[in-house]
Write a protein that holds these residues in place. Structure first.
Motif, short mmCIF file in Angstrom:
data_model
loop_
_atom_site.label_atom_id
_atom_site.label_comp_id
_atom_site.label_asym_id
_atom_site.label_seq_id
_atom_site.Cartn_x
_atom_site.Cartn_y
_atom_site.Cartn_z
N THR A 405 1.07 -1.15 -0.06
CA THR A 405 0.00 0.25 0.09
C THR A 405 1.04 1.07 0.45
N ALA A 406 0.94 2.14 -0.90
CA ALA A 406 1.47 3.44 -1.19
C ALA A 406 1.03 4.31 -0.87
N THR A 407 1.95 5.17 0.01
CA THR A 407 1.04 5.72 0.27
C THR A 407 1.82 7.63 -0.31
N LEU A 408 1.85 8.53 -0.47
CA LEU A 408 2.27 10.04 -1.48
C LEU A 408 2.31 10.62 -0.08
N ASN A 409 2.92 11.08 -0.11
CA ASN A 409 3.82 12.53 1.11
C ASN A 409 3.11 13.47 0.13
N LEU A 410 2.36 14.30 0.60
CA LEU A 410 2.24 15.36 -0.33
C LEU A 410 2.69 17.33 0.63
N ILE A 411 3.24 18.16 0.40
CA ILE A 411 2.68 19.26 0.88
C ILE A 411 2.38 19.67 -0.14
N VAL A 412 1.03 20.32 0.46
CA VAL A 412 0.53 21.82 -0.72
C VAL A 412 0.56 23.05 -0.08
N LYS A 413 1.03 23.85 -1.59
CA LYS A 413 1.07 25.49 -0.87
C LYS A 413 0.32 26.08 -1.86
N VAL A 435 -3.63 2.91 -2.94
CA VAL A 435 -2.42 4.36 -3.19
C VAL A 435 -3.31 5.71 -2.07
N LYS A 436 -2.55 5.31 -0.78
CA LYS A 436 -2.83 6.75 0.13
C LYS A 436 -2.37 7.89 -0.21
#
Ligand code: GDP
Length: 607
Positions: A405-413, A435-436
């Motif tokens: 199970t993949a997790t895509l870490n995101l920072i959104v600006k 995909v989380k």
């Protein structure tokens, strides 16, 4: 190159997992996999990658070749394997937690928005509760100090803010047990409050809120509590589990209450450390003092550090000549959770670096020298590496393929709250069973160095919507290999992330910033119109290049540079460090302080 085509051969490949050093060359890689350097070069050439046998390879190239041969590899940094040996030599203890050991003081970091009172609060705690106020000591800011409350010590890191905290984490040092989040009662939750909160959460550290400036007439605690609750910090008085303590650093109110609560949390956390044995810990800060040589403030995490101990911190080492505490007094030893300045090291160690007392001086010296060697190697590799770019988004598909199970870490600006919400909502809809998405941090505003550091420590990709990174942030992103993706159209953003999840992310073009200029003044020239008098701060500004105008990191206009002048002469390009006049064809509202950024689309080779 005139090499015969690469023909896959059936020669045996090594059994099991092969350990490959990052940034190795074809000459290194070939023989490890029972092939020649020429095999590597030929194969890569067919994939469109031109490298020589003695050139450093990127991770992708190494993986591609290994995959071609069907060999499983494990990639390590230069010196990483050797480091394991060195740590054995030093006999380092991995797990610092020890249930049997005595209680140790908690280590507390104070964070929060600028001007909310962090510094004053830290001063108050220090002055009212110093452990030992015997005459003779001079208060020194060594990076941390200890206070005492009801017979129990607490250690405070006294560089307020989350920069130091994140920098430490970036090096893998977990040196904070509790975070005090300072929020001014008259100002409420602000961008840096949220940022600090994200950092503390990423580190999985308990948070106590200090609701400061409660003395102010316009203090509105209830409003702040509801803002906190909105961000997931539900106060105890509202049935949640976040401790909120009302304080006034100015009037010195509530400080003891805060300390009592910190002690309660510390007790729950059950923090323990063994005061016996060779000492281990972490470097908080370090600098070169003209008179005293390299000086490092360290935080002892285990054992007791003594004068005369042979100490290694990264690539620095030495016999401890003197230990100085936060009151400026020389001491003979320092136990768990105690911050102390160390004199006698050979070099300035990096903040966040671990330290350990070696079995003897000879081993200390040997380990430091070896590390120095490998670090220089790794640096050479990293430079070569940065060129090949980061690939966190691209990694996601590999993870999915492995069935994890993949997790895509995101920072959104984003530029405004509305678009931030819109982007987040659209991204959330992309989540699938396998995909989380994890939003490490979301905020309005330009992409800052802080975002990059947070991305580096949390392995996140940064998404910018209508905002751009500051120059320093861009540079840091290169160094830290953090991927920044900027968009101005939501569907394009969604499309990209979606393709990444499908393993089809193959952008053919990438935007490369070619120059930055700062607007110094705006003037009108007859027959030409309005001109922005600028100072080129980075790269080169070229006539005809694509351009965007930025105000506080937010894109306000996009177009082309139609006219470029220097001293009334039309010129083709202007280099960094020079003044120039840039014509504003369609856009008339430029202001002093705005930034003009030129860029071009460069083709990225497909892999
Ligand atoms: P930092 O940027 O978070 O470190 O904030 P400072 O500690 O420098 O404080 C910013 C300003 O707020 C200073 O002028 C302080 O005197 C003031 N200040 C700090 N705490 C309080 C407080 O409890 N009440 C009032 N009225 N002012 C405070």
């Amino acid at each position: 190159m005139d090499l015969p085509a690469y023909t896959p051969d059936d020669a045996a490949v090594p059994d099991g997992v092969v350990v490959v050093e990052r940034s190795c060359t074809g000459q290194d890689l070939g023989p490890m996999l029972n092939r020649t350097a020429a095999d590597v070069v030929r194969f890569l050439m067919e994939q469109g990658e031109m490298v020589t046998a003695t050139q450093s390879l990127s991770d992708d190239m190494i993986e591609l070749f290994a995959a071609e041969l069907g060999v499983e590899i494990r990639m390590v940094d230069p010196g990483e394997e050797q480091e394991v040996e060195l740590l054995k030599l030093l006999d380092v203890v991995d797990d610092l937690e020890d249930d049997e050991a005595p209680i140790r003081p908690p280590i507390v970091t104070v964070m929060g928005h600028v001007d909310h009172g962090k510094t004053l609060l830290l001063d108050r705690i220090r002055n009212a509760n110093v452990v030992d106020d015997e005459a003779g000591g001079i208060t020194q800011h060594i990076g941390a100090y200890q206070a005492e409350r009801n017979g129990r010590s607490l250690t405070f890191i006294d560089t307020p803010g989350h920069e130091a905290f994140t920098a430490m984490r970036a090096r893998g040092a977990e040196s904070t047990d509790i975070v005090v989040l300072v929020v001014a009662a008259d100002d409420g939750v602000m961008p840096q409050t949220i940022e600090a909160l994200s950092h503390a959460r990423a580190a999985d550290v308990p948070i106590i809120v200090a609701l400061n400036k409660i003395d102010r007439d316009n203090a509105d605690p209830q409003k702040v509590l509801s803002q906190l609750a909105e961000h997931g910090l539900v106060p105890e008085s509202w049935g949640g589990d976040t401790i909120v303590v009302e304080v006034s650093a100015l009037q010195n109110l509530g400080v003891d209450d805060l300390l009592d609560n910190l002690n309660v949390v510390a007790e729950i956390e059950d923090l323990r450390a063994d005061p016996d044995g060779r000492s281990q810990g972490v470097v908080l800060e370090s600098f070169l003092d003209v008179g005293r040589g390299p000086v490092a403030t360290v935080l002892v995490q285990r054992g007791t550090l003594k004068v005369g101990d042979p100490l290694v911190a990264g690539a620095a080492w030495g016999r401890v000549r003197a230990l100085v505490n936060a009151d400026g007094k020389q001491i003979k030893s320092a136990g768990p959770s105690m911050p102390v300045q160390v004199l006698g090291l050979s070099d300035v160690a990096d903040a966040g670096e671990g330290f350990v007392v070696a079995p003897n001086e000879k081993i200390a010296g040997r380990v430091a020298d070896k590390r120095g060697h490998w670090r220089r190697q790794a640096n050479i590799g990293r430079d070569a590496h940065a060129l090949s770019g980061g690939a966190r988004l691209e990694d996601i598909f590999t993870q999915i393929q492995k069935g994890e199970t993949a997790t895509l870490n995101l920072i959104v600006k984003a530029d405004v709250n509305g678009s931030l919400e819109a982007v987040t909502e659209s991204l959330r809809k992309l989540e699938r069973e396998d995909v989380k998405l994890a939003f490490v941090h979301r905020a309005v505003g330009r992409i800052t160095e802080n975002d990059i550091q947070l991305a580096a420590t949390s392995n996140a990709t940064i998404i910018g919507f209508n905002v751009r990174p500051e120059r320093k942030a861009r540079e840091l992103a290169d160094v830290e290999n953090v991927e920044i993706r900027s968009y101005e159209i939501i569907y394009k953003l969604i499309e990209d992330i979606e393709s990444a999840m499908l393993g089809m992310l193959a952008p053919e073009f990438e935007e490369v910033v070619t120059g930055d200029a700062e607007v110094r003044e705006i003037f009108s020239v007859p027959r030409i119109g309005r001109i922005a008098g600028c100072h080129v701060t980075n790269g080169t500004i070229t006539r005809g290049s694509k351009v965007r105008f930025l105000r506080d990191g937010t894109i306000i206009w996009k177009g082309e540079i139609s006219s470029l002048r220097r001293f009334k002469e039309d010129v083709r390009e202007v280099q960094s460090g020079f003044e120039c006049g840039i014509g504003l064809s369609d856009y008339q509202d430029l202001k002093e302080g705005d930034v003009i950024e030129t860029f071009e689309d460069r083709e990225i080779p497909r892999t």
